[in-house]
Write a protein that holds these residues in place. Structure first.
Motif, PDB file in Angstrom:
ATOM      1  N   ARG A  78       0.832  -1.205   0.000  1.00 44.69           N
ATOM      2  CA  ARG A  78       0.000   0.000   0.000  1.00 44.69           C
ATOM      3  C   ARG A  78       0.867   1.257   0.000  1.00 44.69           C
ATOM      4  NH1 ARG A  78      -2.379  -0.129   4.900  1.00 44.69           N
ATOM      5  NH2 ARG A  78      -0.797   1.265   5.665  1.00 44.69           N
ATOM      6  N   THR A  79       1.912   1.264   0.816  1.00 52.54           N
ATOM      7  CA  THR A  79       2.788   2.425   0.889  1.00 52.54           C
ATOM      8  C   THR A  79       3.466   2.688  -0.446  1.00 52.54           C
ATOM      9  OG1 THR A  79       3.154   2.009   3.233  1.00 52.54           O
ATOM     10  CG2 THR A  79       4.756   3.406   2.117  1.00 52.54           C
ATOM     11  N   VAL A  80       3.953   1.644  -1.080  1.00 48.68           N
ATOM     12  CA  VAL A  80       4.608   1.807  -2.386  1.00 48.68           C
ATOM     13  C   VAL A  80       3.606   2.266  -3.437  1.00 48.68           C
ATOM     14  CG1 VAL A  80       5.804   0.579  -4.240  1.00 48.68           C
ATOM     15  CG2 VAL A  80       6.439   0.157  -1.871  1.00 48.68           C
ATOM     16  N   ALA A  81       2.416   1.707  -3.425  1.00 45.40           N
ATOM     17  CA  ALA A  81       1.404   2.100  -4.410  1.00 45.40           C
ATOM     18  C   ALA A  81       1.028   3.569  -4.258  1.00 45.40           C
ATOM     19  CB  ALA A  81       0.162   1.212  -4.279  1.00 45.40           C
ATOM     20  N   TYR A  82       0.866   4.044  -3.022  1.00 42.59           N
ATOM     21  CA  TYR A  82       0.546   5.457  -2.824  1.00 42.59           C
ATOM     22  C   TYR A  82       1.713   6.351  -3.225  1.00 42.59           C
ATOM     23  CZ  TYR A  82      -4.016   4.999  -0.728  1.00 42.59           C
ATOM     24  OH  TYR A  82      -5.357   4.768  -0.533  1.00 42.59           O
ATOM     25  N   ALA A  83       2.926   5.926  -2.979  1.00 44.35           N
ATOM     26  CA  ALA A  83       4.086   6.730  -3.371  1.00 44.35           C
ATOM     27  C   ALA A  83       4.262   6.767  -4.886  1.00 44.35           C
ATOM     28  CB  ALA A  83       5.346   6.187  -2.706  1.00 44.35           C
ATOM     29  N   ALA A  84       3.723   5.789  -5.588  1.00 46.43           N
ATOM     30  CA  ALA A  84       3.846   5.753  -7.047  1.00 46.43           C
ATOM     31  C   ALA A  84       2.977   6.809  -7.726  1.00 46.43           C
ATOM     32  CB  ALA A  84       3.484   4.362  -7.568  1.00 46.43           C
ATOM     33  N   LEU A  85       1.888   7.212  -7.095  1.00 44.91           N
ATOM     34  CA  LEU A  85       0.992   8.191  -7.723  1.00 44.91           C
ATOM     35  C   LEU A  85       1.649   9.552  -7.934  1.00 44.91           C
ATOM     36  CD1 LEU A  85      -2.600   7.491  -6.434  1.00 44.91           C
ATOM     37  CD2 LEU A  85      -1.553   6.880  -8.585  1.00 44.91           C
ATOM     38  N   PRO A  86       2.366  10.121  -6.956  1.00 47.23           N
ATOM     39  CA  PRO A  86       3.054  11.378  -7.255  1.00 47.23           C
ATOM     40  C   PRO A  86       4.060  11.233  -8.400  1.00 47.23           C
ATOM     41  CG  PRO A  86       3.005  11.018  -4.901  1.00 47.23           C
ATOM     42  CD  PRO A  86       2.497   9.763  -5.546  1.00 47.23           C
ATOM     43  N   PHE A  87       4.707  10.090  -8.468  1.00 51.55           N
ATOM     44  CA  PHE A  87       5.640   9.828  -9.572  1.00 51.55           C
ATOM     45  C   PHE A  87       4.904   9.869 -10.907  1.00 51.55           C
ATOM     46  CE2 PHE A  87       7.822   6.633 -12.292  1.00 51.55           C
ATOM     47  CZ  PHE A  87       8.983   7.363 -12.519  1.00 51.55           C
ATOM     48  N   GLY A 111       3.622   6.113   5.984  1.00 49.99           N
ATOM     49  CA  GLY A 111       3.596   4.660   5.815  1.00 49.99           C
ATOM     50  C   GLY A 111       4.442   3.947   6.844  1.00 49.99           C
ATOM     51  N   ALA A 112       5.593   4.519   7.179  1.00 48.79           N
ATOM     52  CA  ALA A 112       6.458   3.901   8.186  1.00 48.79           C
ATOM     53  C   ALA A 112       5.767   3.857   9.545  1.00 48.79           C
ATOM     54  CB  ALA A 112       7.777   4.666   8.285  1.00 48.79           C
ATOM     55  N   VAL A 113       5.099   4.938   9.896  1.00 50.25           N
ATOM     56  CA  VAL A 113       4.365   4.980  11.161  1.00 50.25           C
ATOM     57  C   VAL A 113       3.217   3.969  11.132  1.00 50.25           C
ATOM     58  CG1 VAL A 113       2.826   6.424  12.554  1.00 50.25           C
ATOM     59  CG2 VAL A 113       5.028   7.304  11.810  1.00 50.25           C
ATOM     60  N   ALA A 114       2.517   3.899   9.990  1.00 48.69           N
ATOM     61  CA  ALA A 114       1.399   2.958   9.884  1.00 48.69           C
ATOM     62  C   ALA A 114       1.871   1.516  10.009  1.00 48.69           C
ATOM     63  CB  ALA A 114       0.665   3.162   8.560  1.00 48.69           C
ATOM     64  N   VAL A 115       3.012   1.199   9.404  1.00 50.06           N
ATOM     65  CA  VAL A 115       3.548  -0.166   9.492  1.00 50.06           C
ATOM     66  C   VAL A 115       4.027  -0.454  10.915  1.00 50.06           C
ATOM     67  CG1 VAL A 115       5.429  -1.675   8.729  1.00 50.06           C
ATOM     68  CG2 VAL A 115       4.120  -0.390   7.058  1.00 50.06           C
ATOM     69  N   LYS A 116       4.699   0.507  11.538  1.00 45.78           N
ATOM     70  CA  LYS A 116       5.250   0.294  12.876  1.00 45.78           C
ATOM     71  C   LYS A 116       4.171   0.197  13.947  1.00 45.78           C
ATOM     72  CE  LYS A 116       8.281   0.413  16.254  1.00 45.78           C
ATOM     73  NZ  LYS A 116       8.943  -0.774  16.658  1.00 45.78           N
ATOM     74  N   PHE A 117       3.193   1.118  13.892  1.00 44.25           N
ATOM     75  CA  PHE A 117       2.209   1.204  14.969  1.00 44.25           C
ATOM     76  C   PHE A 117       0.830   0.673  14.592  1.00 44.25           C
ATOM     77  CE2 PHE A 117       5.144   4.837  15.915  1.00 44.25           C
ATOM     78  CZ  PHE A 117       5.788   4.210  16.967  1.00 44.25           C
ATOM     79  N   GLY A 118       0.658   0.266  13.354  1.00 46.42           N
ATOM     80  CA  GLY A 118      -0.602  -0.333  12.941  1.00 46.42           C
ATOM     81  C   GLY A 118      -1.678   0.653  12.527  1.00 46.42           C
ATOM     82  N   ARG A 119      -1.390   1.938  12.610  1.00 44.00           N
ATOM     83  CA  ARG A 119      -2.377   2.933  12.204  1.00 44.00           C
ATOM     84  C   ARG A 119      -1.696   4.273  11.982  1.00 44.00           C
ATOM     85  NH1 ARG A 119      -4.215   6.435  16.170  1.00 44.00           N
ATOM     86  NH2 ARG A 119      -6.182   6.677  15.082  1.00 44.00           N
ATOM     87  N   SER A 120      -2.418   5.151  11.295  1.00 39.53           N
ATOM     88  CA  SER A 120      -1.953   6.514  11.085  1.00 39.53           C
ATOM     89  C   SER A 120      -3.175   7.419  11.039  1.00 39.53           C
ATOM     90  CB  SER A 120      -1.164   6.618   9.779  1.00 39.53           C
ATOM     91  OG  SER A 120      -0.849   7.968   9.517  1.00 39.53           O
ATOM     92  N   LEU A 121      -2.961   8.665  11.364  1.00 38.87           N
ATOM     93  CA  LEU A 121      -4.068   9.623  11.326  1.00 38.87           C
ATOM     94  C   LEU A 121      -4.486   9.957   9.903  1.00 38.87           C
ATOM     95  CD1 LEU A 121      -2.930  12.030  14.171  1.00 38.87           C
ATOM     96  CD2 LEU A 121      -4.658  10.246  14.278  1.00 38.87           C
ATOM     97  N   VAL A 122      -3.565   9.821   8.960  1.00 43.34           N
ATOM     98  CA  VAL A 122      -3.884  10.036   7.542  1.00 43.34           C
ATOM     99  C   VAL A 122      -4.049   8.664   6.920  1.00 43.34           C
ATOM    100  CG1 VAL A 122      -3.087  10.967   5.351  1.00 43.34           C
ATOM    101  CG2 VAL A 122      -2.598  12.194   7.447  1.00 43.34           C
ATOM    102  N   GLY A 123      -5.276   8.327   6.584  1.00 45.56           N
ATOM    103  CA  GLY A 123      -5.570   7.002   6.056  1.00 45.56           C
ATOM    104  C   GLY A 123      -5.772   7.012   4.554  1.00 45.56           C
ATOM    105  N   ALA A 124      -6.221   5.896   4.060  1.00 46.86           N
ATOM    106  CA  ALA A 124      -6.408   5.704   2.626  1.00 46.86           C
ATOM    107  C   ALA A 124      -7.428   6.670   2.043  1.00 46.86           C
ATOM    108  CB  ALA A 124      -6.821   4.262   2.356  1.00 46.86           C
ATOM    109  N   ALA A 125      -8.493   6.946   2.769  1.00 51.14           N
ATOM    110  CA  ALA A 125      -9.534   7.836   2.250  1.00 51.14           C
ATOM    111  C   ALA A 125      -9.010   9.255   2.063  1.00 51.14           C
ATOM    112  CB  ALA A 125     -10.741   7.839   3.188  1.00 51.14           C
ATOM    113  N   GLU A 126      -8.266   9.747   3.036  1.00 52.97           N
ATOM    114  CA  GLU A 126      -7.708  11.089   2.923  1.00 52.97           C
ATOM    115  C   GLU A 126      -6.719  11.187   1.769  1.00 52.97           C
ATOM    116  OE1 GLU A 126      -9.094  10.624   7.116  1.00 52.97           O
ATOM    117  OE2 GLU A 126      -7.775   9.421   5.877  1.00 52.97           O
TER     118      GLU A 126
END
Length: 164
Positions: A78-87, A111-126
C-alpha cells in the motif's frame, strides 16, 4: 480518520468477499499491488481519471484482502502504491517534481508509522481525496502536494509521539 467511517459502512460487503477468498489473500494482495501500479502509466499518459479509477480498484481489492488476513506485506504494498501516484503526476508534467518528491517523502513517513504502529491519522480515504483533488486541479498540484506532505508529516509525528 475517514477510513473508520468507510469501514463501518462497507464492512458487511467486505466481510462477505473476504470469507470467499480467505485461502488466497497473498495472491490477492499481489494483484491489488499490480492493479494499483497500473495506474501510473495511465496517469502519466494523461488518462488521469481512468488511472485514479484503476488505483481505487486496486485499493478496494487490497481492502478485501486485508479483511481476510492482514499482513505487513500488504502495508508495504500500500505504501509503495501510494508513493507511485506522485511519480505518475511527475511523468505527466516534470515541472511537478519538487512538490511530488516532498509528498512522496511525507507518504513514506506516514507509511512507516502505519507499518510500525498499525495505524496513522492520515488514512487511505484522505490520500485518495488528495489525489482526486490533484487530478481535478492539475494546475494546483504543487500546493496540493505540499499540503498533503505536511499533513502526512504532522500525522506521523503525532502518532509517533503518542507511542514514545
Amino acid at each position: 480518520m475517514l477510513d473508520a467511517l468507510l469501514e463501518k459502512l462497507g464492512s458487511p460487503v467486505l466481510d462477505r468477499c473476504a470469507a470467499r477468498i480467505a485461502d488466497h489473500t497473498r495472491i490477492l494482495e499481489l494483484v491489488s499491488f499490480c492493479v494499483g501500479l497500473a495506474a501510473v502509466p495511465l496517469i502519466a499518459r494523461h488518462f488521469v481519471w481512468i488511472g485514479l479509477a484503476v488505483f481505487a480498484a486496486g485499493r478496494l481489492i487490497a481492502a478485501v484482502a486485508a479483511r481476510a488476513n492482514k499482513s505487513d506485506l500488504a502495508d508495504i504494498y500500500r505504501t509503495v502504491a501510494y508513493a507511485a501516484l506522485p511519480f505518475a503526476f511527475v511523468l505527466d508534467a516534470p515541472v511537478r517534481a519538487l512538490p511530488a518528491v516532498f509528498l512522496m517523502f511525507g507518504l513514506a513517513a506516514n507509511g512507516a508509522v502505519a507499518v510500525k504502529f498499525g495505524r496513522s491519522l492520515v488514512g487511505a480515504a484522505e490520500l485518495l481525496i488528495l489525489f482526486v483533488l490533484a487530478s481535478a486541479f492539475p494546475a494546483w498540484f504543487g500546493l496540493i502536494a505540499y499540503a498533503g506532505g505536511v499533513l502526512c508529516f504532522v500525522a506521523a509525528g503525532v502518532e509517533a509521539s503518542r507511542r514514545i
